[in-house]
Enzyme design. Structure first.
Site, PDB file in Angstrom:
ATOM      1  CG  ASN A 292      -0.228  -0.061   2.512  1.00 36.47           C
ATOM      2  OD1 ASN A 292       0.487   0.872   2.860  1.00 36.47           O
ATOM      3  ND2 ASN A 292      -0.373  -1.167   3.254  1.00 36.47           N
TER       4      ASN A 292
ATOM      5  CG  ASP B 219      -6.947  -5.258   6.780  1.00 30.69           C
ATOM      6  OD1 ASP B 219      -6.444  -5.151   7.915  1.00 30.69           O
ATOM      7  OD2 ASP B 219      -7.561  -4.327   6.214  1.00 30.69           O
TER       8      ASP B 219
ATOM      9  CE  LYS C  77       6.913 -12.722 -14.465  1.00 29.38           C
ATOM     10  NZ  LYS C  77       7.601 -12.115 -15.586  1.00 29.38           N
TER      11      LYS C  77
ATOM     12  CB  ILE D 257       0.120  -6.300  14.875  1.00 31.18           C
ATOM     13  CG1 ILE D 257       0.566  -7.172  13.702  1.00 31.18           C
ATOM     14  CG2 ILE D 257       1.254  -6.076  15.870  1.00 31.18           C
ATOM     15  CD1 ILE D 257       1.626  -6.520  12.816  1.00 31.18           C
TER      16      ILE D 257
HETATM   17  N1  CTP Z   1      -3.311  -2.970  12.566  1.00 31.52           N
HETATM   18  C1  CTP Z   1      -2.480  -3.968  12.993  1.00 31.52           C
HETATM   19  N2  CTP Z   1      -2.499  -5.176  12.382  1.00 31.52           N
HETATM   20  C2  CTP Z   1      -3.324  -5.432  11.355  1.00 31.52           C
HETATM   21  C3  CTP Z   1      -4.202  -4.405  10.900  1.00 31.52           C
HETATM   22  C4  CTP Z   1      -4.158  -3.184  11.525  1.00 31.52           C
HETATM   23  O1  CTP Z   1      -1.706  -3.746  13.929  1.00 31.52           O
HETATM   24  N3  CTP Z   1      -3.306  -6.625  10.800  1.00 31.52           N
HETATM   25  C5  CTP Z   1      -3.297  -1.679  13.266  1.00 31.52           C
HETATM   26  C6  CTP Z   1      -2.744  -0.514  12.461  1.00 31.52           C
HETATM   27  O2  CTP Z   1      -1.361  -0.386  12.658  1.00 31.52           O
HETATM   28  C7  CTP Z   1      -3.513   0.653  13.025  1.00 31.52           C
HETATM   29  C8  CTP Z   1      -4.866   0.059  13.404  1.00 31.52           C
HETATM   30  O3  CTP Z   1      -4.628  -1.335  13.546  1.00 31.52           O
HETATM   31  O4  CTP Z   1      -2.943   1.141  14.216  1.00 31.52           O
HETATM   32  C9  CTP Z   1      -5.958   0.297  12.447  1.00 31.52           C
HETATM   33  O5  CTP Z   1      -5.626  -0.145  11.184  1.00 31.52           O
HETATM   34  P1  CTP Z   1      -6.703  -0.085  10.004  1.00 31.52           P
HETATM   35  O6  CTP Z   1      -6.111  -0.732   8.807  1.00 31.52           O
HETATM   36  O7  CTP Z   1      -7.210   1.317   9.883  1.00 31.52           O
HETATM   37  O8  CTP Z   1      -7.859  -0.950  10.643  1.00 31.52           O
HETATM   38  P2  CTP Z   1      -8.496  -2.283  10.250  1.00 31.52           P
HETATM   39  O9  CTP Z   1      -8.488  -3.160  11.435  1.00 31.52           O
HETATM   40  O10 CTP Z   1      -7.891  -2.807   9.026  1.00 31.52           O
HETATM   41  O11 CTP Z   1     -10.000  -1.823  10.023  1.00 31.52           O
HETATM   42  P3  CTP Z   1     -10.829  -1.555   8.699  1.00 31.52           P
HETATM   43  O12 CTP Z   1     -10.193  -2.357   7.615  1.00 31.52           O
HETATM   44  O13 CTP Z   1     -12.169  -1.992   9.079  1.00 31.52           O
HETATM   45  O14 CTP Z   1     -10.765  -0.072   8.478  1.00 31.52           O
END
Ligand code: CTP
Length: 413
Positions: free
Chosen positions: A219, A288, A298, A318
């Site tokens: 990302n 996620d 590949k 996490i």
């Molecule tokens: N985070 C994390 N580990 C993951 C996903 C997210 O530690 N696997 C942490 C990010 O570092 C951030 C917070 O969770 O501090 C929110 O991340 P975000 O991507 O905004 O939230 P999501 O849980 O992915 O929620 P959504 O996809 O519903 O917005």
């Protein structure tokens, strides 16, 4: 307010920058510029030896003030440049501090304007910072080491030395720190140590989830906010470990860095670190999901034009996992989350704070903030929310660290 938020970390500080004789004087010019850029006003004072290496004209142009080189300078009405200049300063920084200059300081000598000023400075009010610079044999000599120890005991702050290639062609300890390192030391010197004794772990940047050996999913997170937080936490006196996804940012001074690629690797690196920490800040944009299978070779196009069907599995959250740990629940580990949302920031941030089980959540509107040097934040806790208006990520990081320190203090009382 807006103006203040953009001001540099040394804004409002007045420094005397002293140069004694050494080839590192060429770096002092860049250091002077960095101090001014960071918001400080700088009065340069040079010894006669320093003037052999670089001219006062250069430093005058960079500092915007005439340089003082002589205790008998007639420009000061009372003819007391050593008193006037040292009384106005928030600190005297001598960079480079030569072996000879430090030996003279140690004995309370005052045979040039700079050493005279160091001696005449009000000890309790005007700190003295020394950036030694010399050949490695001169640095290692027992006389120099003895002098450094005594200067520290006399209240001076010695700003390390670098190791590596020296102008004389030898390699070793004794090189003056680089201008940006010196700047960071000076900023840290002035930063209140509100996180002294704390162990802070920060995640930052994106993650990279491999599909095959040449492709992956990532990302646009630049890591800038997380790196700024790690830097601000170190300046505030914490011991800091930064778990960084794939970014090309320099490691902030004083910070221990662990580089990872995938969300799984970030989890494996972060969990044991958080088990030893007192503050965990999850600033990373963690993927996620990851592909269920990583192809060993590949993936090739097929003749029938069919795109490969990728399956995904969810990564460990996490932040949520660490926030559920016994140490976090019992208050030994303070967890801070981030949320990058595309709309309805306040409600999303409130909801996410509860869902992640953290006391503090910092929201921002992405993706337009990714990669930028500035941002605007909203900080949500159980009691309400606070807006931090648009400012540099460095300035916002400082505000957040102050807020976290306040929360820790509240929790401890
Ligand atoms: N985070 C994390 N580990 C993951 C996903 C997210 O530690 N696997 C942490 C990010 O570092 C951030 C917070 O969770 O501090 C929110 O991340 P975000 O991507 O905004 O939230 P999501 O849980 O992915 O929620 P959504 O996809 O519903 O917005």
């Amino acid at each position: 307010m807006e103006q203040e938020a953009y001001a540099g970390p040394l804004s409002g500080r007045h420094l005397v920058l002293g140069l004694s004789g050494g080839i590192a004087c060429y770096k002092a010019a860049e250091f002077c510029r960095a101090l001014v850029k960071a918001g400080a006003s700088v009065q340069v004072v040079m010894t006669p030896s320093a003037c052999q290496f670089i001219t006062p004209v250069t430093l005058q142009a960079l500092s915007g003030r005439t340089v003082f080189t002589d205790a008998w300078d007639a420009r000061e009405g009372n003819s007391m440049a050593h008193i006037n200049l040292s009384r106005q300063a928030d600190a005297i920084v001598v960079a480079p501090a030569s072996a000879d200059f430090m030996a003279r300081l140690l004995h309370g000598r005052a045979d040039d304007l700079l050493s005279l000023m160091c001696l005449a400075r009000p000890l309790g009010r005007v700190p003295l910072l020394l950036a030694p610079a010399m050949n490695r044999e001169m640095y290692a000599h027992p006389a120099t080491q003895r002098n450094l120890e005594q200067l520290r005991a006399d209240g001076a702050r010695v700003l390390g030395v670098g190791a590596g290639d020296q102008a004389c062609g030898e390699t070793g300890d004794g090189r003056m720190l680089e201008p940006q390192e010196l700047l960071e030391e000076v900023v840290a010197f002035f930063t209140p140590k509100v996180l002294a004794g704390q162990r802070v772990v920060v995640t930052a940047g994106p993650t990279y989830e491999a599909i095959d050996p040449v492709r992956g999913i990532t990302n646009l997170s630049s890591g800038k906010m997380g790196f700024a937080l790690a830097q601000a936490a170190w300046r505030a006196g914490a011991q800091v470990t930064l778990v960084a996804g794939p970014v090309s940012l320099p490691t902030p001074r004083g910070v221990q860095r662990v580089d990872v690629q995938s969300a799984q690797a970030m989890w494996q690196a972060t969990e044991p670190l958080a088990a030893q920490a007192s503050v965990f800040i999850a600033a990373a944009a963690v993927a996620d999901w990851r592909p269920a299978q990583v192809a060993g070779q590949k993936i090739k196009k097929t003749a029938d034009g069919q795109a490969p069907a990728l399956e995904f599995v969810q990564n460990t959250d996490i932040l949520a996992s660490i926030a559920r740990s016994d140490r976090a629940r019992s208050g030994q580990l303070y967890c801070v989350g981030f949320a990058a949302e595309s709309q309805d920031l306040l409600n999303q941030a409130r909801e996410k704070r509860v869902r992640k089980g953290v006391p503090l959540l910092v929201g921002n509107l992405g993706p337009q903030t990714f990669g930028r040097d500035d941002n605007a934040l909203i900080v949500v806790d159980a009691a309400g929310s606070e807006e931090l208006p648009r400012a540099s990520k460095a300035a916002l990081a400082t505000r957040l660290i102050e807020r976290i320190a306040l929360e820790l203090k509240k929790a401890a009382s």
